[in-house]
Write an enzyme that holds these catalytic residues in place. Sequence first.
Site, PDB file in Angstrom:
ATOM      1  N   LEU A 122      79.842  -7.356 -82.895  1.00 13.63           N
ATOM      2  CA  LEU A 122      80.588  -6.167 -82.440  1.00 13.63           C
ATOM      3  C   LEU A 122      81.949  -6.065 -83.129  1.00 13.63           C
ATOM      4  O   LEU A 122      82.837  -5.372 -82.674  1.00 13.63           O
ATOM      5  CB  LEU A 122      80.769  -6.212 -80.921  1.00 13.63           C
ATOM      6  CG  LEU A 122      79.487  -6.289 -80.095  1.00 13.63           C
ATOM      7  CD1 LEU A 122      79.791  -6.373 -78.618  1.00 13.63           C
ATOM      8  CD2 LEU A 122      78.622  -5.068 -80.380  1.00 13.63           C
ATOM      9  N   SER A 124      84.486  -8.313 -83.662  1.00 10.28           N
ATOM     10  CA  SER A 124      85.712  -8.831 -83.057  1.00 10.28           C
ATOM     11  C   SER A 124      86.724  -9.185 -84.143  1.00 10.28           C
ATOM     12  O   SER A 124      87.931  -9.017 -83.957  1.00 10.28           O
ATOM     13  CB  SER A 124      85.419 -10.047 -82.179  1.00 10.28           C
ATOM     14  OG  SER A 124      84.687 -10.996 -82.910  1.00 10.28           O
ATOM     15  N   ASP A 169      83.318  -1.633 -90.352  1.00 11.59           N
ATOM     16  CA  ASP A 169      83.879  -2.167 -89.110  1.00 11.59           C
ATOM     17  C   ASP A 169      85.342  -1.763 -88.944  1.00 11.59           C
ATOM     18  O   ASP A 169      85.782  -1.377 -87.860  1.00 11.59           O
ATOM     19  CB  ASP A 169      83.783  -3.702 -89.099  1.00 11.59           C
ATOM     20  CG  ASP A 169      82.371  -4.194 -89.302  1.00 11.59           C
ATOM     21  OD1 ASP A 169      81.441  -3.372 -89.207  1.00 11.59           O
ATOM     22  OD2 ASP A 169      82.197  -5.393 -89.560  1.00 11.59           O
TER      23      ASP A 169
HETATM   24  C1  GLA Z   1      78.913  -6.518 -90.986  1.00 13.08           C
HETATM   25  C2  GLA Z   1      79.937  -6.076 -92.052  1.00 13.08           C
HETATM   26  C3  GLA Z   1      79.884  -4.569 -92.270  1.00 13.08           C
HETATM   27  C4  GLA Z   1      78.468  -4.088 -92.524  1.00 13.08           C
HETATM   28  C5  GLA Z   1      77.494  -4.671 -91.504  1.00 13.08           C
HETATM   29  C6  GLA Z   1      76.069  -4.376 -91.840  1.00 13.08           C
HETATM   30  O1  GLA Z   1      79.265  -5.991 -89.750  1.00 13.08           O
HETATM   31  O2  GLA Z   1      81.226  -6.460 -91.657  1.00 13.08           O
HETATM   32  O3  GLA Z   1      80.739  -4.211 -93.328  1.00 13.08           O
HETATM   33  O4  GLA Z   1      78.065  -4.389 -93.839  1.00 13.08           O
HETATM   34  O5  GLA Z   1      77.622  -6.076 -91.361  1.00 13.08           O
HETATM   35  O6  GLA Z   1      75.840  -3.028 -91.785  1.00 13.08           O
END
Ligand code: GLA
Length: 385
Positions: A122, A124, A169
């Site tokens: 998620l 963090s 993210d």
């Molecule tokens: C992790 C990475 C993101 C993305 C996802 C997969 O969360 O931090 O940048 O690549 O995996 O979609």
Amino acid sequence: MNYTSIIKKFEKLYLKEPRVFRAPGRINLIGEHTDYNDGLVLPAAIDREIVYALAPNGTDTCRVYAMDLGEEDEINLNQIKVSEKRWNNYLIGVVAVLENRGIKIGGFDCVFSGNIPIGGGLSSSAALECGLGVGLNELFDLKLDQREIAFIAQQAEHEYAGVLCGIMDQFASMFGKENHVFRLDCRSLEIDYFPFKLDDLKIILFDTGVSHQLASSEYNKRRAECEQGVSFLQKNGHDDVSSLRDVSQEKLLRYKDELDATVLKRCLYVIEENNRVVLACKKLEEKDFEGFGALMYASHNGLSQEYEVSCTELDFLVDYTKDKENVLGARMMGGGFGGCTINLVKEEGIEEFIKKIESAYLKETGFQLKTFVTEIKEGAGKVPS
Ligand code: GLA
């Protein structure tokens, strides 16, 4: 989150009043492992967050306190180095990236706390980095915009956590909007918000409790495999291809006998997943949540079979939902190899469904499933005092 207890702790430790900032974790409805391929994603910020109480201290030392662990540490601005305290390396990462970019900050005091499950997929860590970025931006009047803070947080993740993540993210944490998901074009960085407040539908996360042992090495490997696909096409005269975003299925399949079979599989998945994001947004516009859910299942299938970033626990949870009438869609979420599944579920009968899946999971794996019914919230910012 209980902001008052964080503020009180800060006042007790440092004998002054802090300013308070928050940065949320994220979900991603669809568009997985596409962000570092210049592709499309559909994330949202959630009601789980990291909260920072911060104030400048007029020295060259930062005093940082991780309230949930009851641990303290320091960062010496004249000699920034990696800490034995793992959690502090995310903070140190942000401070170091600012320093390397010639952005001057002073010493500060800090208490932080959070309720984003660690290792749950998620984000963090992105929230930890973005929250500090937002706070330091205001404390030292750095005049960084939201995008710049997101990129600083991403660089900290690359250099101090060793994960060569994309930008999803950090953007989700910075640009989330209450009751909306957004399509992010990871090439142009254009954002389109879609309302996602559903009276009779809920987003449920099921945390496998399995943590990402393999995650960072396999993640970086997938990224390299995608790059291999791109450089193969470039070597074969496709100068117009700078990422998988520029590649159609048809173009790739022309080389199916020459390309390494694994690389071919990975690249095909990414191309299909980008197409699914486009379709999923259409389904949202048409309010066709059944159709949206079917795309989530297709995404999981690709992640599990072609991209090979799922695991038995995630597959079990997704498979379990397939014949359940009140589940519209389910898939693994984030980097993979553990963490959560995301499920689009009708509200009616939800408690019964949760009970059943929890007991099935316990029976299958011996682990207690952790369930989060999530709400979509606003992105990072200052908490009004
Ligand atoms: C992790 C990475 C993101 C993305 C996802 C997969 O969360 O931090 O940048 O690549 O995996 O979609």
